[in-house]
Design an enzyme around this catalytic site. Sequence first.
Site, PDB file in Angstrom:
ATOM      1  N   ASP A 152      49.262  53.538  34.550  1.00  0.00           N
ATOM      2  CA  ASP A 152      48.856  52.465  35.447  1.00  0.00           C
ATOM      3  C   ASP A 152      47.374  52.197  35.161  1.00  0.00           C
ATOM      4  O   ASP A 152      46.729  52.952  34.409  1.00  0.00           O
ATOM      5  CB  ASP A 152      49.099  52.908  36.891  1.00  0.00           C
ATOM      6  CG  ASP A 152      48.710  51.851  37.905  1.00  0.00           C
ATOM      7  OD1 ASP A 152      48.851  50.644  37.595  1.00  0.00           O
ATOM      8  OD2 ASP A 152      48.244  52.214  38.999  1.00  0.00           O
ATOM      9  N   ASP A 156      44.684  50.670  37.865  1.00  0.00           N
ATOM     10  CA  ASP A 156      43.813  50.953  39.005  1.00  0.00           C
ATOM     11  C   ASP A 156      43.989  52.376  39.502  1.00  0.00           C
ATOM     12  O   ASP A 156      45.102  52.830  39.784  1.00  0.00           O
ATOM     13  CB  ASP A 156      44.100  49.970  40.146  1.00  0.00           C
ATOM     14  CG  ASP A 156      43.816  48.537  39.753  1.00  0.00           C
ATOM     15  OD1 ASP A 156      42.663  48.236  39.407  1.00  0.00           O
ATOM     16  OD2 ASP A 156      44.764  47.718  39.774  1.00  0.00           O
ATOM     17  N   ILE A 191      44.809  41.408  53.789  1.00  0.00           N
ATOM     18  CA  ILE A 191      44.538  42.370  52.714  1.00  0.00           C
ATOM     19  C   ILE A 191      45.202  41.899  51.419  1.00  0.00           C
ATOM     20  O   ILE A 191      44.603  41.954  50.326  1.00  0.00           O
ATOM     21  CB  ILE A 191      45.059  43.771  53.095  1.00  0.00           C
ATOM     22  CG1 ILE A 191      44.239  44.366  54.242  1.00  0.00           C
ATOM     23  CG2 ILE A 191      45.065  44.698  51.884  1.00  0.00           C
ATOM     24  CD1 ILE A 191      42.848  44.820  53.862  1.00  0.00           C
ATOM     25  N   VAL A 251      43.258  39.114  49.727  1.00  0.00           N
ATOM     26  CA  VAL A 251      42.051  39.567  49.024  1.00  0.00           C
ATOM     27  C   VAL A 251      42.379  39.832  47.557  1.00  0.00           C
ATOM     28  O   VAL A 251      41.567  39.573  46.668  1.00  0.00           O
ATOM     29  CB  VAL A 251      41.472  40.833  49.696  1.00  0.00           C
ATOM     30  CG1 VAL A 251      40.334  41.417  48.852  1.00  0.00           C
ATOM     31  CG2 VAL A 251      40.971  40.513  51.099  1.00  0.00           C
ATOM     32  N   HIS A 252      43.612  40.310  47.311  1.00  0.00           N
ATOM     33  CA  HIS A 252      44.053  40.556  45.939  1.00  0.00           C
ATOM     34  C   HIS A 252      44.588  39.271  45.298  1.00  0.00           C
ATOM     35  O   HIS A 252      44.140  38.869  44.218  1.00  0.00           O
ATOM     36  CB  HIS A 252      45.154  41.625  45.924  1.00  0.00           C
ATOM     37  CG  HIS A 252      44.676  42.987  46.349  1.00  0.00           C
ATOM     38  ND1 HIS A 252      44.304  43.951  45.455  1.00  0.00           N
ATOM     39  CD2 HIS A 252      44.509  43.533  47.575  1.00  0.00           C
ATOM     40  CE1 HIS A 252      43.926  45.049  46.104  1.00  0.00           C
ATOM     41  NE2 HIS A 252      44.050  44.814  47.397  1.00  0.00           N
ATOM     42  N   ASP A 312      48.876  56.342  40.418  1.00  0.00           N
ATOM     43  CA  ASP A 312      48.336  56.892  41.674  1.00  0.00           C
ATOM     44  C   ASP A 312      49.244  56.623  42.866  1.00  0.00           C
ATOM     45  O   ASP A 312      49.111  57.283  43.902  1.00  0.00           O
ATOM     46  CB  ASP A 312      46.955  56.297  41.955  1.00  0.00           C
ATOM     47  CG  ASP A 312      47.039  54.800  42.283  1.00  0.00           C
ATOM     48  OD1 ASP A 312      47.330  54.010  41.356  1.00  0.00           O
ATOM     49  OD2 ASP A 312      46.843  54.432  43.453  1.00  0.00           O
TER      50      ASP A 312
END
Length: 602
Positions: A156, A158, A308, A311-312, A443
């Site tokens: 991945d 991030d 939220i 925001v992405h 993660d």
Amino acid sequence: MNACQPSLMQTLIKFLFSRSQRKQVLKYYKQVIKIKENAETLAKSSLLRKQLNISLSDTLCKLAGQLLASDSCHHVMIEAVGYLYRSLDLRVIHLGSSHSSIHGILHLLREIEWIRSRRCWPQELVPSIMSNLLNPDAIFSNNEMSLSDIEIYGFDYDYTLVFYSKHLHTLIFNAARDLLINEHRYPAEIRKYEYDPNFAIRGLHYDVQRAVLMKIDAFHYIQLGTVYRGLSVVPDEEVIEMYEGSHVPLEQMSDFYGKSSHGNTMKQFMDIFSLPEMTLLSCVNEYFLKNNIDYEPVHLYKDVKDSIRDVHIKGIMYRAIEADIEKYICYAEQTRAVLAKLADHGKKMFLITNSPSSFVDKGMSYIVGKDWRDLFDVVIVQAEKPNFFNDKRRPFRKMNEKGVLLWDKIHKLQKGQIYKQGNLYEFLKLTGWRGSRVLYFGDHIYSDLADLTLKHGWRTGAIIPELRSELKIMNTEQYIQTMTWLQTLTGLLEQMQVHRDAESQLVLQEWKKERKEMREMTKSFFNAQFGSLFRTDQNPTYFLRRLSRFADIYMASLSCLLNYDVSHTFYPRRTPLQHELPAWSERPPTFRTPLLQEAQAK
């Protein structure tokens, strides 16, 4: 009061004997015990046997005192407490549970606790575990796995290849808070709330309908004292009334991916990016509660979640990071070292991320170098995991150097190219990378790892950045001493509960009270509100339960791979089951046990 008590307390506090003298005394007492044990077996008179057993009880008590005063390790301390237990048993059998000497030994044990609670344990009694500290840069195994079997490594992006600074969560919190005000018409007064990085931890559950945030263990029990409405803890009595106990039924828990859907009222926050979301939810709840504003918790949850997400999706976060990459990305030269090491050993590598192409390119160029794509055999962006692992309908699209999507049908995934979306089934068909020779790192336990291990048989590695800080706390002398005494206190409660007289029960109640206080202290070592990411009071957390199921190995960062050979085999520790002997797991440390002193020796 038992006659041996002053002698024991004296040896605990003043240390009257030198070490050599103590060894002689210990040897003497053990010889006396053996003599008395032999004499008891030969004695024909029941009265004589009784007297010998009472005398043996006295000697056991004195031996325990000398052990505690000696140059003791953790196991010796437990041995001493064991002698006290045996002494108690002999007196109960031959004198009765109400005899005054029984209370004397119980009082003695209470005095030991008194010394410990005031941090008066002598240095000699610091457990030997201090010489076996866990290495924060180690890799830990849930399932036996050999890297020699791994031919393909997947990642991945991030919080796996790249780590972000503390400024990013503040950015996400502030941007989502402003979206609530500007687009969802929330009161402008909520702008006074700032992001608190020390409020929440990952893995918490949020009851959407009741607007409470909480920590749940592996058995679906709420850890009392960790339930928050807004920024205030909910009293235990109210929690028990709310849930008719502290257990959350399966049908109320979050779904497979931690979401509150299909009738599930709980949402589990598993993503590191969810920390500002939990904090924002709690802050807005706090504002409404403090100002006696009637509101619908379900609407609040949805609005915060959408803010939220925006925001992405709207690129607010991506643009901010790209504009000031040094502020938000933690430069990690070890990321390149890990990738270069794998490439040098002929390993195939691929990247599957939900982040957009230009964002990934700038980040990877910063931490790895402009030639980062040369290290990867396949690069896939905006994959929309976990749908990527399940939806067979979405084909891959190639992107050119300017980020323009091409309409060509994809017959092969080529090195140096970037592909968007697609699905795992097409990926497997085009690459042939199947089964346990593939190791994928991520993660997010659900979105990154769950489907891969359950449906496709890939090996999985979880990146848990919080692990490093928790291990450092667990390596402190204060934590080790506290946990040692907490475990000893629990053992005392288990052994002494058979004494039902009033005085003994009073002592037991005092021990229970201290045990509760020490649990709260242990929790605060990690996070004042919610404690450790991995444990409730005594059970694994729900987070750890899922981590154990979906990750073969886990570590604080990819850089931990640099400490191991590419043919290294990870062996999970054999921890004793409740019906197994603890001795089976207490084997001497092997060469590759992830201990701190081994790493320092290198």
